[in-house]
Design a protein around this motif. Sequence first.
Motif, PDB file in Angstrom:
ATOM      1  N   PHE A 121       0.687  -1.172   0.108  1.00 13.42           N
ATOM      2  CA  PHE A 121       0.071   0.057   0.171  1.00 13.42           C
ATOM      3  C   PHE A 121       0.736   1.182  -0.054  1.00 13.42           C
ATOM      4  N   ILE A 122       1.112   1.830  -1.018  1.00 10.44           N
ATOM      5  CA  ILE A 122       1.821   3.135  -1.343  1.00 10.44           C
ATOM      6  C   ILE A 122       1.007   4.211  -1.155  1.00 10.44           C
ATOM      7  N   SER A 123       1.632   5.379  -0.127  1.00  8.88           N
ATOM      8  CA  SER A 123       1.035   6.666   0.060  1.00  8.88           C
ATOM      9  C   SER A 123       2.032   7.557  -0.168  1.00  8.88           C
ATOM     10  N   LEU A 160       0.386  -3.806  -6.290  1.00  9.25           N
ATOM     11  CA  LEU A 160       0.463  -2.235  -5.850  1.00  9.25           C
ATOM     12  C   LEU A 160      -0.798  -1.714  -5.527  1.00  9.25           C
ATOM     13  N   ILE A 161      -0.828  -1.099  -4.536  1.00 10.36           N
ATOM     14  CA  ILE A 161      -2.292  -0.266  -4.316  1.00 10.36           C
ATOM     15  C   ILE A 161      -1.754   1.107  -3.703  1.00 10.36           C
ATOM     16  N   LEU A 162      -2.633   2.054  -4.313  1.00 11.82           N
ATOM     17  CA  LEU A 162      -2.311   3.472  -4.064  1.00 11.82           C
ATOM     18  C   LEU A 162      -3.086   4.247  -3.390  1.00 11.82           C
ATOM     19  N   ASP A 163      -2.693   4.695  -2.086  1.00  9.94           N
ATOM     20  CA  ASP A 163      -3.479   5.841  -1.513  1.00  9.94           C
ATOM     21  C   ASP A 163      -3.202   7.121  -2.051  1.00  9.94           C
ATOM     22  N   ASN A 164      -4.001   7.573  -3.206  1.00 13.64           N
ATOM     23  CA  ASN A 164      -3.230   8.940  -3.928  1.00 13.64           C
ATOM     24  C   ASN A 164      -4.020  10.050  -3.446  1.00 13.64           C
ATOM     25  N   CYS A 165      -4.463  10.129  -2.150  1.00 16.73           N
ATOM     26  CA  CYS A 165      -5.111  11.131  -1.446  1.00 16.73           C
ATOM     27  C   CYS A 165      -4.242  12.268  -1.457  1.00 16.73           C
ATOM     28  N   ASP A 166      -3.024  12.243  -1.388  1.00 16.56           N
ATOM     29  CA  ASP A 166      -2.128  13.717  -1.135  1.00 16.56           C
ATOM     30  C   ASP A 166      -1.254  13.654  -2.660  1.00 16.56           C
ATOM     31  N   SER A 167      -1.449  12.847  -3.621  1.00 16.46           N
ATOM     32  CA  SER A 167      -0.687  12.993  -4.606  1.00 16.46           C
ATOM     33  C   SER A 167      -1.379  12.893  -6.297  1.00 16.46           C
ATOM     34  N   LEU A 168      -2.511  13.318  -5.948  1.00 13.48           N
ATOM     35  CA  LEU A 168      -3.317  13.533  -7.418  1.00 13.48           C
ATOM     36  C   LEU A 168      -2.562  14.467  -8.329  1.00 13.48           C
ATOM     37  N   CYS A 214      -8.573   8.576  -3.897  1.00 13.03           N
ATOM     38  CA  CYS A 214      -8.288   9.962  -3.620  1.00 13.03           C
ATOM     39  C   CYS A 214      -9.242  10.723  -2.774  1.00 13.03           C
ATOM     40  N   SER A 215      -8.630  11.838  -2.306  1.00 13.37           N
ATOM     41  CA  SER A 215      -9.668  12.585  -1.234  1.00 13.37           C
ATOM     42  C   SER A 215      -9.909  14.078  -1.854  1.00 13.37           C
TER      43      SER A 215
END
Length: 445
Positions: free
Chosen positions: A169-171, A194-202, A220-221
Motif C-alpha cells: 500500500f503506497i501513500s 501495488l495499491i495506491l492511496d493517492n489522496c495527497d498525490s493527485l 483519492c480525497s
Amino acid sequence: MLEKNKIRENIKNFIVKTEENHDILNFLYNMNKSDFDKSKDTIYYSGPYWDHSEVVSIFESILTGKWLVSGEKVNKFQRQFSKIFNHKDSVMVNSGSSANLIMIEALKKYYSWKAGDEIIVSAVGFPTTTAPLIQTGLKPVFVDIDMSDLNFDIDEVEKKITNKTKGIFISPVLGNPPDMDRLNSIAEKYDVLLILDNCDSLGSKWDSKNLSDYCVTSSCSFYPAHHITTGEGGMVSSKNEDIIEIARSFVNWGRDCYCVGSANLLPRGTCKKRFSKWIPGLDFAIDHKYIFSNIGYDLKPLDLQGAIGIEQLKKISKIHKKRRINKKKIDKFFEDNIDGIRLVREGEKAETSWFGVPIICDSAETRAKLVSYLEENRIQTRMYFAGNILLHPGYKELDDASKYPNANQVLEKVFFVGCTPTYSDSMISYIEEVILNYKLSCANK
Ligand SMILES: Cc1ncc(COP(=O)(O)O)c(C=O)c1O
C-alpha cells in the motif's frame, strides 16, 4: 425543455439579480484574489482553489438535478476523472477515508483474500490508510521510513514480504512518490499488488506516467486541503472495471444492481432484467435493486459534489503547475536562510504535485522553535499527520512502535508548510520576509 446553457445563464442571472445576491456572488468571485494584508491575515497551509464557476455549478445541480444524491453530475465527474487520469472506471464516495475502505473491501472480494492476509504499509502517514486494513480483517505489516524522503524504505518493504503478502500500500509522502520502478519490480518478482492511496498525490507522475498507472487501484480525497476539492469527497479508480463494479456495490449498501446516473431512473434498469430471477433457488421475481451481493455501506456523495468536481477538474493542470512553482520558491527561502534543516527533493523520475513543503529538522528543538515562530507570524504549519501511527492509542496494540526508529523521529523533527495554488505573490513575499526575520532573530541571539 430549455437548453443546458440557457439554464446556466438563467441561474446566473437569477443569482446576480438582487443587490444582496450580487454582493454574495462578488464576494465569492473575489475570495481567492490577492488582497492579502500581511499585518493581520493568516497564510493557511491549504484551502479550496475555486471561484464562481463552482458556486454556479452547485446551484445548477440543485435546480436541474433529478435526484439530490449521486446521480448525473457524479456520473459525469467519474467519467471525466477516469479519462484525465487514465482509469477505466471510478466510483465517487463521500471522503478519501471511505475511498480507502471501499478500495480495500473491493480488492479483498475480487482477489478472495482471507482474514489475516498481509498488506505492507508505512508506519508513518494518515490513519485511514491503515484503518481499512484492520476494519476488513487484513493484517497491516508496517515498515520504517527512509529519512531522505520520508516514504517507506523500499529495502524494508522487500524484506517484509511473506507468502501471506497480497499487496504493498503506497501513500506518497506529501505527494512525492517513492521509486515506482523499484516497487514495480518487487511487485512482479513476488507476485503482489501495488495499491495506491493517492489522496495527497493527485497529478504526481513517475517517468511521465500517473502513479496510478503502476497500481491495481487508487484512492483519492477531495477534502479542501487536497489538490481538488468537492468539500468532502473521494474516488476509487482502476483499470479493472470489475473491481470498480464491486466497489460501487459496497458504496451502495452492498447492492447487486449497477445502474448509475440516469440509468438509475430507467424502469427496467440498464440490464433490462430488473425483475428477473436474481437469486438461484427462489423462483419468484425479485427487484434487482434489492438484491445484495455484498455486506455494504452507504458512502454516497451528493450530486452537487460531483458538480463541483467537474469544475475543479478544469483547473487541475494549473493547480499542478502552481503547487510545483510555490514549492520551489518556498524551498529556496528555507534553504538559503535556515540552518539545521533539510528539504525533500523529488526523485529523479518524479514530477511531484506537492501537497506541502516538508521540512526535516536536525533536532526537536529546531522544529519547535521554527514552528512557533512561523505560527506566531500567522504562517500555518502542520505535523506530517500521525507520524508513527503505532504511537497512537488506537493503534499501539498492532505492533511495537520502537521497532521503527526513523518513524519515531517524525513527530519530533518533521513539519510542513503549504504550497497551495491560492498563494498570491504578496503571500509568497510575506513567507520570505518571515523566514528572513527568523534568520535575523537567530543571528541576534
Ligand atoms: C494520505 C491520506 N489518505 C487518506 C486521507 C483521508 O481523506 P479524507 O480526509 O477525505 O477522509 C487523507 C486525508 O488528508 C490523507 O492525507
